[in-house]
Structure formats: structure tokens, C-alpha cells
Enzyme design. Structure first.
Site, PDB file in Angstrom:
ATOM      1  N   GLU A   1      -9.625  73.649  30.101  1.00 40.72           N
ATOM      2  CA  GLU A   1      -8.821  74.764  30.614  1.00 40.72           C
ATOM      3  C   GLU A   1      -9.292  76.089  30.018  1.00 40.72           C
ATOM      4  OE1 GLU A   1      -4.530  74.508  30.549  1.00 40.72           O
ATOM      5  OE2 GLU A   1      -4.592  72.354  30.857  1.00 40.72           O
TER       6      GLU A   1
ATOM      7  N   ASP B   1       3.025  76.382  42.399  1.00 43.73           N
ATOM      8  CA  ASP B   1       1.659  75.858  42.262  1.00 43.73           C
ATOM      9  C   ASP B   1       0.932  75.786  43.608  1.00 43.73           C
ATOM     10  OD1 ASP B   1       2.125  75.514  39.505  1.00 43.73           O
ATOM     11  OD2 ASP B   1       2.995  73.541  39.829  1.00 43.73           O
TER      12      ASP B   1
ATOM     13  N   HIS C   1      -3.051  75.611  36.017  1.00 42.05           N
ATOM     14  CA  HIS C   1      -2.230  74.414  36.218  1.00 42.05           C
ATOM     15  C   HIS C   1      -3.060  73.190  35.852  1.00 42.05           C
ATOM     16  CE1 HIS C   1       0.951  71.964  37.874  1.00 42.05           C
ATOM     17  NE2 HIS C   1       0.014  71.228  38.445  1.00 42.05           N
TER      18      HIS C   1
ATOM     19  N   LEU D   1       8.716  81.455  38.943  1.00 36.78           N
ATOM     20  CA  LEU D   1       8.923  82.869  39.275  1.00 36.78           C
ATOM     21  C   LEU D   1       9.537  82.988  40.672  1.00 36.78           C
ATOM     22  CD1 LEU D   1       5.525  84.158  37.853  1.00 36.78           C
ATOM     23  CD2 LEU D   1       7.804  84.552  36.857  1.00 36.78           C
TER      24      LEU D   1
ATOM     25  N   MET E   1       6.605  78.324  31.320  1.00 36.17           N
ATOM     26  CA  MET E   1       7.360  77.248  31.955  1.00 36.17           C
ATOM     27  C   MET E   1       8.591  77.747  32.726  1.00 36.17           C
ATOM     28  SD  MET E   1       5.333  74.935  31.169  1.00 36.17           S
ATOM     29  CE  MET E   1       6.115  73.406  31.625  1.00 36.17           C
ATOM     30  N   ARG E   2       8.463  78.867  33.406  1.00 35.75           N
ATOM     31  CA  ARG E   2       9.537  79.357  34.266  1.00 35.75           C
ATOM     32  C   ARG E   2       8.988  79.519  35.672  1.00 35.75           C
ATOM     33  NH1 ARG E   2      14.177  78.539  32.517  1.00 35.75           N
ATOM     34  NH2 ARG E   2      15.101  80.202  33.747  1.00 35.75           N
TER      35      ARG E   2
ATOM     36  N   ASN F   1      -2.384  81.873  37.428  1.00 34.42           N
ATOM     37  CA  ASN F   1      -1.793  80.764  36.668  1.00 34.42           C
ATOM     38  C   ASN F   1      -2.860  79.701  36.450  1.00 34.42           C
ATOM     39  OD1 ASN F   1       0.284  79.166  35.432  1.00 34.42           O
ATOM     40  ND2 ASN F   1       0.371  77.928  37.307  1.00 34.42           N
TER      41      ASN F   1
ATOM     42  N   GLU G   1       5.265  79.832  46.626  1.00 28.71           N
ATOM     43  CA  GLU G   1       5.372  78.363  46.572  1.00 28.71           C
ATOM     44  C   GLU G   1       4.876  77.863  45.217  1.00 28.71           C
ATOM     45  OE1 GLU G   1       3.285  74.436  48.355  1.00 28.71           O
ATOM     46  OE2 GLU G   1       2.841  76.343  49.360  1.00 28.71           O
TER      47      GLU G   1
END
Ligand code: GRF
Length: 201
Positions: free
Chosen positions: A184, A155, A119, A103, A100-101, A117, A153
């Protein structure tokens, strides 16, 4: 004269970045424990010292580095520490899994085409947080998850794979989140396998 046995190809060293419960991390680690998997779980990094995923990773026998972002004044300093630990562990590929950071461009440019990632939405819909509640508010009939390359950018990097679930009448953000989380795990596992198979180290 004995001919030396051919060397086994070096496996892709994967680091998984987490902040929370780590269920995606566990699915990825379990998949890489297969002997013929092209990647190995070399490291888990967690930025929240109390996250449930830490114990999970330890139980799985994966080295864990806890790097609390609150201990750093600037985002870049936190990332510089992560970068150092990643290099120390000879990491090839990074999988963000509930990390939850955001980058910074600096960090992303250090790891070009090396950060994945997952999402919880069908990107480009619903970038950012609270995706399940927002999908319900928008009266979506389907929802899902996306694995993508991380770019500068949020996501917004190139989409690699998606998986869909129906939105059912009576769904809450919670029920929808649970349905999405279930898909997921196989989505991320299958995508990592494919990427690691063609990964250019
Ligand atoms: C997942 O829904 C992931 O897509 C999102 O945060 C959640 C993390 O769950 N970014 P877990 O920590 O893998 O259980």
C-alpha cells in the site's frame, strides 16, 4: 535592473485523514518531504483521539487536528467541522488513509475530484470492511490494494491504480493484511506523486 527570480510553482496542499496507526500517512508525508515533490503535507486530521497516528504525525512535524466524531450528533456536523478546518488550511487535495468514516454525499460534493482513498482489496472486489478475511474465504489466489477517487458510493469511485500480492497457502487474515499493507505504501506514494504533478488548483 535585476530581473526577479521566477516564482516557484505553488505546491499542492495535502490533508491526510486517518483513524488508526497512520502507516500510510507516514509514507505519504515522508515522500512529500522531498524538496522537488509537487505536494506538501499541510495537515493531518484524525477522528479518534487515541489513534497511534496522532503521535506519528506530530513527530513528523505535520499540523494535526483531532476532530472526534463522537462529539457531534449528526454526521454532517462532524463533516462541516472537517470542512472548515480543511478550508482554514488552504487544502487542495485530501488523502484518506485508514480513515474509518463513511463520507456523506454532501462532503464528497464539496470536494469534487479532490479526495483520494486507499482500500485494501482489488476493487471492485471486497468493498467495505474485513477485506482480507473475505478474500481468504473466497479462495482468491491474489489480493491487493487500490487507490481510487472517492465518490458518493462507498469504495465505488474511479480506480486510479492497483497493486497485487499473492495469497499463500497457510495465510491468515493477519498475514495477508501485513503483506498488503507493505505494498500500500509505495502504491499510495507513487499515485499521489502522479496526481499532484497534474493537479489543477
Ligand atoms: C490500510 O490497510 C488501509 O488500506 C485501510 O486501513 C489500513 C490503515 O493502515 N483502509 P494505516 O493506518 O495506514 O497503518
Amino acid at each position: 535592473m535585476n530581473t526577479p527570480a521566477p516564482k516557484a510553482p505553488k505546491r499542492v496542499n495535502v490533508a491526510i485523514l486517518i483513524s488508526g496507526s497512520g502507516s500510510n500517512m507516514e509514507a505519504l508525508v515522508a515522500s512529500m518531504q522531498a524538496p522537488d515533490h509537487p505536494a506538501r503535507p499541510a495537515l493531518v486530521i484524525c477522528n479518534r483521539p487515541k489513534a497511534g497516528g496522532i503521535e506519528r504525525a506530530k513527530r513528523l512535524g505535520v499540523p494535526v487536528a483531532i476532530i472526534d466524531h463522537n462529539g457531534f450528533e449528526r454526521r454532517e456536523d462532524f463533516e462541516a467541522e472537517m470542512d472548515k478546518v480543511l478550508l482554514d488550511h488552504d487544502i487542495d487535495l485530501i488523502c484518506c488513509a485508514g480513515f474509518m468514516r463513511v463520507l456523506t454525499p454532501w462532503f464528497v460534493s464539496r470536494w469534487p475530484k479532490r479526495i483520494l482513498n486507499i482500500h485494501p482489496s482489488l476493487l471492485p472486489k471486497f468493498k467495505g470492511l474485513n477485506t482480507h478475511a473475505r478474500a481468504l474465504e473466497a479462495n482468491e489466489t491474489e489480493h491487493g490494494a487500490t487507490v481510487h477517487w472517492v465518490s458518493e458510493e462507498l469504495d465505488g469511485g474511479a480506480i486510479i491504480a492497483q497493486s497485487r500480492v499473492p495469497v499463500k497457502s497457510g495465510d491468515t487474515a493477519q498475514s495477508l493484511q501485513e503483506r498488503v499493507l507493505e505494498i500500500e505504501h509505495p502504491l499510495y506514494v507513487e499515485t499521489l506523486f502522479k496526481i499532484a504533478n497534474v493537479f489543477d488548483k
